[in-house]
Design a protein around this motif. Structure first.
Motif, short mmCIF file in Angstrom:
data_model
loop_
_atom_site.label_atom_id
_atom_site.label_comp_id
_atom_site.label_asym_id
_atom_site.label_seq_id
_atom_site.Cartn_x
_atom_site.Cartn_y
_atom_site.Cartn_z
N UNK A 31 40.84 -4.94 27.64
CA UNK A 31 40.05 -4.86 28.42
C UNK A 31 39.83 -3.16 28.86
N UNK A 32 38.46 -2.65 29.17
CA UNK A 32 38.47 -1.48 29.54
C UNK A 32 38.29 -0.99 31.04
N UNK A 33 38.43 -2.54 31.88
CA UNK A 33 38.30 -2.38 33.18
C UNK A 33 39.74 -3.03 33.71
N UNK A 34 39.85 -2.81 35.22
CA UNK A 34 41.20 -3.59 35.70
C UNK A 34 40.86 -4.03 37.08
N UNK A 35 40.18 -5.51 36.98
CA UNK A 35 39.94 -5.95 38.12
C UNK A 35 40.82 -6.84 38.85
N UNK A 36 41.06 -6.49 40.07
CA UNK A 36 42.20 -7.19 40.86
C UNK A 36 42.04 -8.42 41.05
N UNK A 37 40.80 -9.07 40.53
CA UNK A 37 40.66 -10.68 40.79
C UNK A 37 40.89 -11.30 39.44
N UNK A 38 40.91 -10.55 38.14
CA UNK A 38 40.96 -11.15 37.04
C UNK A 38 42.04 -12.13 36.75
N UNK A 39 41.59 -13.28 36.15
CA UNK A 39 42.40 -14.43 36.04
C UNK A 39 42.94 -14.66 34.66
N UNK A 40 43.08 -13.65 33.96
CA UNK A 40 43.63 -13.74 32.48
C UNK A 40 44.36 -12.53 32.26
N UNK A 41 45.72 -12.74 31.77
CA UNK A 41 46.67 -11.95 31.08
C UNK A 41 46.19 -11.63 29.76
N UNK A 42 45.42 -10.69 29.64
CA UNK A 42 45.05 -10.51 28.01
C UNK A 42 45.83 -9.69 27.24
N UNK A 72 37.68 -7.88 27.40
CA UNK A 72 36.43 -7.25 27.07
C UNK A 72 36.05 -7.38 25.63
N UNK A 73 35.43 -8.34 25.14
CA UNK A 73 35.15 -8.64 23.65
C UNK A 73 34.45 -7.43 22.81
N UNK A 74 33.74 -6.75 23.55
CA UNK A 74 32.92 -5.86 22.64
C UNK A 74 33.83 -4.75 22.36
N UNK A 75 35.25 -4.56 22.75
CA UNK A 75 36.12 -3.50 22.45
C UNK A 75 36.43 -3.87 20.98
N UNK A 76 36.25 -5.13 20.24
CA UNK A 76 36.89 -5.37 19.11
C UNK A 76 35.50 -5.86 18.14
N UNK A 77 34.48 -6.47 18.59
CA UNK A 77 33.60 -7.23 17.99
C UNK A 77 32.67 -6.28 17.23
N UNK A 78 32.06 -6.72 16.05
CA UNK A 78 31.12 -5.65 15.40
C UNK A 78 30.08 -6.89 14.83
N UNK A 79 29.04 -6.13 14.42
CA UNK A 79 27.90 -7.20 13.57
C UNK A 79 28.56 -7.89 12.57
N UNK A 80 29.38 -7.41 11.68
CA UNK A 80 29.78 -8.07 10.47
C UNK A 80 30.48 -9.44 10.98
N UNK A 81 31.27 -9.28 11.94
CA UNK A 81 32.00 -10.50 12.64
C UNK A 81 30.96 -11.48 12.84
N UNK A 82 29.85 -11.32 13.64
CA UNK A 82 28.91 -12.26 14.17
C UNK A 82 27.96 -12.64 12.93
N UNK A 96 30.57 -10.82 28.80
CA UNK A 96 30.98 -9.31 28.69
C UNK A 96 30.79 -8.69 29.94
N UNK A 97 31.52 -7.43 30.23
CA UNK A 97 31.27 -6.80 31.53
C UNK A 97 30.16 -5.83 31.40
N UNK A 98 29.45 -5.99 30.41
CA UNK A 98 28.29 -5.17 30.10
C UNK A 98 28.57 -3.54 30.17
N UNK A 99 29.75 -3.19 29.71
CA UNK A 99 29.91 -1.76 29.69
C UNK A 99 29.53 -1.22 28.06
N UNK A 100 29.58 -2.18 27.37
CA UNK A 100 29.01 -1.56 25.77
C UNK A 100 27.80 -2.51 25.48
#
Length: 196
Positions: A31-42, A72-82, A96-100
């Motif tokens: 992820x490209x953010x560090x939210x204090x309320x995040x419920x996922x150890x990703x 944040x899935x957009x850090x890895x996903x590309x159109x070829x995957x979709x 998504x957090x909308x940053x990409x």
């Protein structure tokens, strides 16, 4: 092409406009953010999987919806995957957090902006759903600052082991929606009914 995967699981969509629909969740690491309320150890216990390995893992699930989430899935996903999964007959949503920028190949796009909301509209001017995680007393942005969406949801944060705080968060959202009815309430039903 490999993806760094935190987990893959089959469940009901627990919140938002597709709530209650059977879906295949593919949670990506990072992820490209560090939210204090995040419920996922990703970051821990991840594995690298090829697209074919992922397709094989999800082939036994009867649902045709994939939900790309994270981190944040957009850090890895590309159109070829979709395209790869679209050709296999899957519909695809993203949370998504909308940053990409979000691909036009997606069938359902959820933006859940955090912190400074101004970036979201510039990067993704139109999406299917806005879902804001909300704590008691949080500043809710003017809707004009957010992407245009079919649905606008406030999602009260479920505070771990703190029912009083969770109740305050819910009450705050309910009152805000009563005062600003363009918003709708999105409860995390998966947490309420005890499913993944």
């Amino acid at each position: 092409m490999n993806l760094k995967i935190k987990e893959i699981f089959y469940s009901l969509q627990g919140e938002g406009g597709r709530q209650g629909e059977a879906s295949i969740f593919i949670r990506l690491a990072g992820c490209n953010l560090n939210c204090d309320f995040c419920d996922t150890d990703f970051e821990s216990d991840t594995k690298d999987l090829s697209l074919n390995e992922i397709a094989n893992l999800i082939s036994n699930y009867p649902a045709r919806w994939i939900i790309w989430t994270g981190g944040e899935p957009t850090l890895q996903l590309k159109d070829e995957i979709f395209l790869f999964f679209k050709q296999k007959g899957y519909l695809q949503a993203i949370e998504s957090n909308g940053t990409n920028p979000l691909s036009s190949l997606l069938d359902y796009r959820v933006v859940s902006p955090k912190g400074n909301y101004l970036y979201a509209r510039e990067i993704n001017p139109q999406v299917e759903e806005i879902r804001l995680p909300v704590q008691d007393g949080a500043l809710i942005p003017d809707i004009k600052l957010l992407p245009t969406a079919n649905h606008y949801y406030l999602s009260p944060i479920f505070a771990a082991n703190n029912n009083d705080q969770t109740r305050l968060n819910i009450n705050y959202c309910v009152q805000y929606i009563l005062d600003h009815p363009i918003w709708k309430l999105s409860l995390q039903i998966h947490k309420l009914i005890g499913i993944e």
